[in-house]
Design a protein around this motif. Structure first.
Motif, PDB file in Angstrom:
ATOM      1  N   TRP A 181       2.974   6.821  -6.672  1.00 55.29           N
ATOM      2  CA  TRP A 181       2.039   7.868  -7.077  1.00 55.29           C
ATOM      3  C   TRP A 181       2.646   9.259  -6.844  1.00 55.29           C
ATOM      4  O   TRP A 181       2.538  10.156  -7.676  1.00 55.29           O
ATOM      5  CB  TRP A 181       0.734   7.744  -6.291  1.00 55.29           C
ATOM      6  CG  TRP A 181      -0.487   8.150  -7.048  1.00 55.29           C
ATOM      7  CD1 TRP A 181      -0.588   9.124  -7.997  1.00 55.29           C
ATOM      8  CD2 TRP A 181      -1.791   7.584  -6.932  1.00 55.29           C
ATOM      9  NE1 TRP A 181      -1.867   9.211  -8.470  1.00 55.29           N
ATOM     10  CE2 TRP A 181      -2.637   8.273  -7.832  1.00 55.29           C
ATOM     11  CE3 TRP A 181      -2.336   6.575  -6.147  1.00 55.29           C
ATOM     12  CZ2 TRP A 181      -3.988   7.975  -7.964  1.00 55.29           C
ATOM     13  CZ3 TRP A 181      -3.684   6.278  -6.280  1.00 55.29           C
ATOM     14  CH2 TRP A 181      -4.495   6.969  -7.179  1.00 55.29           C
ATOM     15  N   PHE A 182       3.301   9.420  -5.676  1.00 56.85           N
ATOM     16  CA  PHE A 182       3.957  10.686  -5.338  1.00 56.85           C
ATOM     17  C   PHE A 182       5.049  11.037  -6.350  1.00 56.85           C
ATOM     18  O   PHE A 182       5.141  12.179  -6.806  1.00 56.85           O
ATOM     19  CB  PHE A 182       4.550  10.600  -3.926  1.00 56.85           C
ATOM     20  CG  PHE A 182       5.591  11.649  -3.633  1.00 56.85           C
ATOM     21  CD1 PHE A 182       5.224  12.968  -3.398  1.00 56.85           C
ATOM     22  CD2 PHE A 182       6.943  11.313  -3.619  1.00 56.85           C
ATOM     23  CE1 PHE A 182       6.188  13.937  -3.145  1.00 56.85           C
ATOM     24  CE2 PHE A 182       7.904  12.281  -3.367  1.00 56.85           C
ATOM     25  CZ  PHE A 182       7.531  13.595  -3.128  1.00 56.85           C
ATOM     26  N   ILE A 213      -4.400  17.916 -10.864  1.00 54.99           N
ATOM     27  CA  ILE A 213      -4.256  17.555 -12.277  1.00 54.99           C
ATOM     28  C   ILE A 213      -3.157  16.505 -12.439  1.00 54.99           C
ATOM     29  O   ILE A 213      -3.326  15.501 -13.139  1.00 54.99           O
ATOM     30  CB  ILE A 213      -3.927  18.802 -13.121  1.00 54.99           C
ATOM     31  CG1 ILE A 213      -5.130  19.739 -13.180  1.00 54.99           C
ATOM     32  CG2 ILE A 213      -3.498  18.410 -14.536  1.00 54.99           C
ATOM     33  CD1 ILE A 213      -4.816  21.090 -13.787  1.00 54.99           C
ATOM     34  N   ALA A 214      -2.018  16.740 -11.786  1.00 52.52           N
ATOM     35  CA  ALA A 214      -0.893  15.803 -11.865  1.00 52.52           C
ATOM     36  C   ALA A 214      -1.245  14.461 -11.232  1.00 52.52           C
ATOM     37  O   ALA A 214      -0.844  13.402 -11.730  1.00 52.52           O
ATOM     38  CB  ALA A 214       0.334  16.402 -11.180  1.00 52.52           C
ATOM     39  N   VAL A 215      -2.000  14.481 -10.138  1.00 57.78           N
ATOM     40  CA  VAL A 215      -2.425  13.248  -9.467  1.00 57.78           C
ATOM     41  C   VAL A 215      -3.315  12.418 -10.390  1.00 57.78           C
ATOM     42  O   VAL A 215      -3.151  11.194 -10.503  1.00 57.78           O
ATOM     43  CB  VAL A 215      -3.179  13.572  -8.153  1.00 57.78           C
ATOM     44  CG1 VAL A 215      -3.871  12.320  -7.612  1.00 57.78           C
ATOM     45  CG2 VAL A 215      -2.216  14.126  -7.106  1.00 57.78           C
ATOM     46  N   ILE A 216      -4.257  13.087 -11.054  1.00 60.26           N
ATOM     47  CA  ILE A 216      -5.163  12.389 -11.977  1.00 60.26           C
ATOM     48  C   ILE A 216      -4.368  11.762 -13.125  1.00 60.26           C
ATOM     49  O   ILE A 216      -4.569  10.599 -13.484  1.00 60.26           O
ATOM     50  CB  ILE A 216      -6.229  13.357 -12.533  1.00 60.26           C
ATOM     51  CG1 ILE A 216      -7.167  13.813 -11.407  1.00 60.26           C
ATOM     52  CG2 ILE A 216      -7.042  12.687 -13.644  1.00 60.26           C
ATOM     53  CD1 ILE A 216      -8.112  14.945 -11.817  1.00 60.26           C
ATOM     54  N   VAL A 221       0.830  -1.200   0.000  1.00 59.43           N
ATOM     55  CA  VAL A 221       0.000   0.000   0.000  1.00 59.43           C
ATOM     56  C   VAL A 221       0.873   1.261   0.000  1.00 59.43           C
ATOM     57  O   VAL A 221       0.674   2.157  -0.833  1.00 59.43           O
ATOM     58  CB  VAL A 221      -0.998   0.036   1.188  1.00 59.43           C
ATOM     59  CG1 VAL A 221      -1.855   1.299   1.111  1.00 59.43           C
ATOM     60  CG2 VAL A 221      -1.892  -1.197   1.168  1.00 59.43           C
ATOM     61  N   ILE A 222       1.839   1.320   0.935  1.00 57.33           N
ATOM     62  CA  ILE A 222       2.740   2.467   0.958  1.00 57.33           C
ATOM     63  C   ILE A 222       3.517   2.559  -0.350  1.00 57.33           C
ATOM     64  O   ILE A 222       3.772   3.656  -0.856  1.00 57.33           O
ATOM     65  CB  ILE A 222       3.705   2.391   2.165  1.00 57.33           C
ATOM     66  CG1 ILE A 222       2.924   2.609   3.471  1.00 57.33           C
ATOM     67  CG2 ILE A 222       4.826   3.426   2.049  1.00 57.33           C
ATOM     68  CD1 ILE A 222       3.762   2.520   4.712  1.00 57.33           C
ATOM     69  N   ASN A 223       3.865   1.378  -0.925  1.00 63.10           N
ATOM     70  CA  ASN A 223       4.631   1.399  -2.171  1.00 63.10           C
ATOM     71  C   ASN A 223       3.847   2.071  -3.306  1.00 63.10           C
ATOM     72  O   ASN A 223       4.410   2.781  -4.127  1.00 63.10           O
ATOM     73  CB  ASN A 223       5.069  -0.011  -2.578  1.00 63.10           C
ATOM     74  CG  ASN A 223       3.942  -1.016  -2.545  1.00 63.10           C
ATOM     75  OD1 ASN A 223       2.760  -0.678  -2.510  1.00 63.10           O
ATOM     76  ND2 ASN A 223       4.297  -2.294  -2.549  1.00 63.10           N
TER      77      ASN A 223
END
Length: 309
Positions: free
Chosen positions: A231-232, A269-272, A224-226
């Motif tokens: 994502w980050f 926007i970047a997250v999406i 999960v953390i991975n």
């Protein structure tokens, strides 16, 4: 600046023939190159991955192995279901819809199956995870280590593929962004006298990504953390580079400062866009989708400024 408006426009532009050509010309050869590289140096890569794995306690390895297997099953389920439905309905849809409509079908179908199987796996997570861990407990450490090592090797090369695709996109970015501007924003004035000066170097962002990737790599073995860490990394890469690149071409200094006030929206926007990297097939489009979204949001900001002037 409305995120939903930028999102809808970006989806529509993503299936523009010129952009699709740019995606296929850049992504497919690059993907095949990394597949060839993996196949040629597979034994050496696995040896190196197993060396890293040997430092990981078996309890963590088993837990992470179960998580990897579940993620792999989800991925395969999405791909197989999409292929099955497309094989049955593809010819009919091609006759009924236009080419662009068929591309929308591809995106919507993949998103549907991704969410559908994610809901199933999450709802039955405890049971499935327990059974997979039981199975892994029966296997010797060396077998589990080699399996996880293979996944680690593929994971590293997948990140290199996305990073290479990210770098290549800047070759195509200006021509297709300019084509979108001429088609959708012909009356928007681009101030060439007071343009925002680019202070970032794309190569610097790539090296920053690689440095963070190596520093945070141990967290990859924590389920999960991975995913959160990955994502980050993708979000940071897309946000920092694409925002500055698009602003260099289309923003004045004043507009860039105004855009900085909407930082939460630009991060969203970047997250999406980064979430696209987790989806099979759609991941080829992720960097293109990101830069197009930033472009539309900047254009909307300029339109709003002209209306209020």
């Amino acid at each position: 600046m409305k995120i939903t408006s930028c999102l809808v426009k970006s989806f529509r532009d993503l299936f523009n023939q010129e952009i699709l050509k740019a995606v296929l010309i850049s992504a497919l050869p690059l993907f095949l190159f990394y597949l060839l590289l993996l196949s040629l140096f597979w034994n050496q890569i696995i040896t190196f991955a197993n060396f890293i794995i040997s430092w990981v306690p078996f309890s963590i390895l088993r837990l992470n192995g179960a998580f990897f297997i579940l993620f792999f099953l989800w991925f395969i389920s999405v791909v197989v279901s999409f292929a099955f439905v497309t094989a049955l309905l593809g010819p009919l849809l091609l006759r009924k819809f236009k080419e662009v409509g068929y591309y929308f079908y591809i995106l919507i179908t993949i998103l549907f199956f991704s969410v559908f199987y994610a809901v199933i796996f999450v709802s039955e997570w405890d049971y499935i995870n327990t059974e997979v861990q039981k199975f892994l407990t029966l296997l010797p450490f060396d077998t589990v280590s080699k399996g996880v090592g293979a996944i680690v090797a593929v994971y590293i090369f997948y990140n290199l593929f996305i990073l290479s695709l990210f770098g290549i996109i800047f070759i195509f970015a200006k021509p297709f962004l300019e084509a979108i501007r001429e088609l959708e924003y012909p009356d928007v004035e681009i101030n060439t006298e007071d343009k925002f000066a680019l202070k970032r170097v794309i190569i610097k962002d790539i090296f920053m990504f690689l440095a963070l990737f190596m520093i945070l790599f141990p967290l990859f073995f924590i389920p999960v953390i991975n995913i959160g860490v990955q994502w980050f990394l993708w979000t940071k890469l897309y946000h920092d580079s694409f925002l500055y690149f698009v602003c260099k071409e289309y923003c004045s200094k004043e507009e860039f400062e105004e855009l900085k006030k909407h930082e939460l929206k630009t991060i969203l926007i970047a997250v999406i866009a980064a979430s696209f990297n987790f989806l099979p097939i759609v991941n080829f489009f992720a960097p293109f989708f990101a830069i197009i979204m930033f472009f539309h949001c900047i254009m909307e900001l300029k339109l709003k400024k002209e209306v209020n002037a």
